[in-house]
Write a protein that holds these residues in place. Structure first.
Motif, PDB file in Angstrom:
ATOM      1  N   PRO A 179      -5.758  -0.312   0.514  1.00  0.00           N
ATOM      2  CA  PRO A 179      -4.349  -0.087   0.249  1.00  0.00           C
ATOM      3  C   PRO A 179      -3.389  -0.693   0.930  1.00  0.00           C
ATOM      4  O   PRO A 179      -3.803  -0.970   2.004  1.00  0.00           O
ATOM      5  N   VAL A 180      -2.377  -1.133   0.313  1.00  0.00           N
ATOM      6  CA  VAL A 180      -1.328  -1.698   0.941  1.00  0.00           C
ATOM      7  C   VAL A 180      -0.022  -0.761   0.653  1.00  0.00           C
ATOM      8  O   VAL A 180       0.410  -0.397  -0.509  1.00  0.00           O
ATOM      9  N   ALA A 181       0.599  -0.248   1.561  1.00  0.00           N
ATOM     10  CA  ALA A 181       1.689   0.761   1.848  1.00  0.00           C
ATOM     11  C   ALA A 181       2.840   0.291   0.621  1.00  0.00           C
ATOM     12  O   ALA A 181       3.154  -0.833   0.755  1.00  0.00           O
ATOM     13  N   GLY A 182       3.238   1.115  -0.105  1.00  0.00           N
ATOM     14  CA  GLY A 182       4.242   0.799  -1.181  1.00  0.00           C
ATOM     15  C   GLY A 182       3.808   0.016  -2.011  1.00  0.00           C
ATOM     16  O   GLY A 182       4.871  -0.488  -2.996  1.00  0.00           O
ATOM     17  N   LYS A 183       2.686  -0.128  -2.361  1.00  0.00           N
ATOM     18  CA  LYS A 183       2.174  -1.241  -3.605  1.00  0.00           C
ATOM     19  C   LYS A 183       1.317  -0.225  -4.481  1.00  0.00           C
ATOM     20  O   LYS A 183       0.131  -0.757  -4.653  1.00  0.00           O
ATOM     21  N   GLU A 184       1.898   0.675  -5.202  1.00  0.00           N
ATOM     22  CA  GLU A 184       0.907   1.541  -6.188  1.00  0.00           C
ATOM     23  C   GLU A 184       0.729   0.751  -7.384  1.00  0.00           C
ATOM     24  O   GLU A 184      -0.589   0.881  -7.885  1.00  0.00           O
ATOM     25  N   SER A 185       1.340  -0.513  -7.804  1.00  0.00           N
ATOM     26  CA  SER A 185       0.905  -1.199  -8.972  1.00  0.00           C
ATOM     27  C   SER A 185      -0.421  -2.091  -8.332  1.00  0.00           C
ATOM     28  O   SER A 185      -1.236  -2.217  -9.307  1.00  0.00           O
ATOM     29  N   LEU A 186      -0.394  -2.471  -7.245  1.00  0.00           N
ATOM     30  CA  LEU A 186      -1.566  -3.097  -6.786  1.00  0.00           C
ATOM     31  C   LEU A 186      -2.729  -1.937  -6.603  1.00  0.00           C
ATOM     32  O   LEU A 186      -3.881  -2.825  -6.960  1.00  0.00           O
TER      33      LEU A 186
END
Length: 157
Positions: free
Chosen positions: A28-35
Motif C-alpha cells: 500500500p501507498v499512503a493516500g492512494k486508495e485507487s491504486l
C-alpha cells in the motif's frame, strides 16, 4: 505480468528479486486508495493464474504477509480455492519471513498469532485438516516466540 515474467526469466536471483518487485508494486501507498483497488485486482489475478506455481506463490505471499490481516486472510482463502493441495499450502509464508519492530516484539507476535487464529476458523472440513494443523503449528511457534520475548523483556527491563 510481463514485468514479472521478464524479471523471473532474466534475473540470476529470483528468490531475492521477485519479492522486492512484488513489494514495490503491491504494498500500500499512503493516500492512494485507487491504486489499492488495482493492486488487489492484480493480486487476485496472480493467484488465479499461478496458484500451482509454488515458487511464484511463495514470492507473492512474502508481500501479502506484509498486508493487513483481513487482506492476508482473504488472499490465503482465495489461494486455497484455486490450489487446495496441502503440500503447496505448507510452503506459503503465512507470516512475513523478515520482521522488524521497535521495543518489545510481543505486540507484533501477538498480532500475527491472532491473524493465524482467525485464519484457522476459515479452514473447516476434512479437506483442510492438514492445513488447519499447519496453522496451529504456526500459532504454537508464535506463542513460544511471545513467551520468549516476554521473558527477555523482563530480564532486560
Amino acid at each position: 505480468d510481463r514485468i514479472v515474467e521478464t524479471t523471473a526469466a532474466q534475473c540470476k536471483y529470483a528468490f531475492l528479486d521477485l519479492p522486492k518487485l512484488f513489494d514495490e508494486l503491491l504494498l500500500p501507498v499512503a493516500g492512494k486508495e485507487s491504486l489499492r483497488k488495482k493492486q488487489d485486482e492484480w493480486m487476485r489475478h496472480l493467484i488465479k493464474q499461478y496458484a500451482n506455481d509454488t515458487k511464484r506463490m511463495r514470492y507473492l505471499f512474502e508481500t501479502i504477509g506484509k498486508l493487513s490481516d483481513d487482506r492476508r486472510i482473504g488472499y490465503i482463502i482465495l489461494y486455497l480455492e484455486y490450489n487446495p493441495a496441502y503440500e503447496d499450502f505448507e510452503k506459503l509464508p503465512l507470516i512475513p519471513s523478515s520482521l522488524s519492530w521497535c521495543g518489545s516484539a510481543v505486540p507484533m507476535y501477538s498480532r500475527h498469532k491472532e491473524c493465524m487464529m482467525n485464519l484457522g476458523t476459515h479452514l473447516t472440513g476434512i479437506k483442510y485438516l492438514k492445513h488447519r494443523k499447519h496453522v496451529q503449528d504456526v500459532i504454537a511457534r508464535l506463542q513460544a516466540d511471545i513467551e520468549r520475548e516476554q521473558l527477555h523483556d523482563i530480564l532486560t527491563g
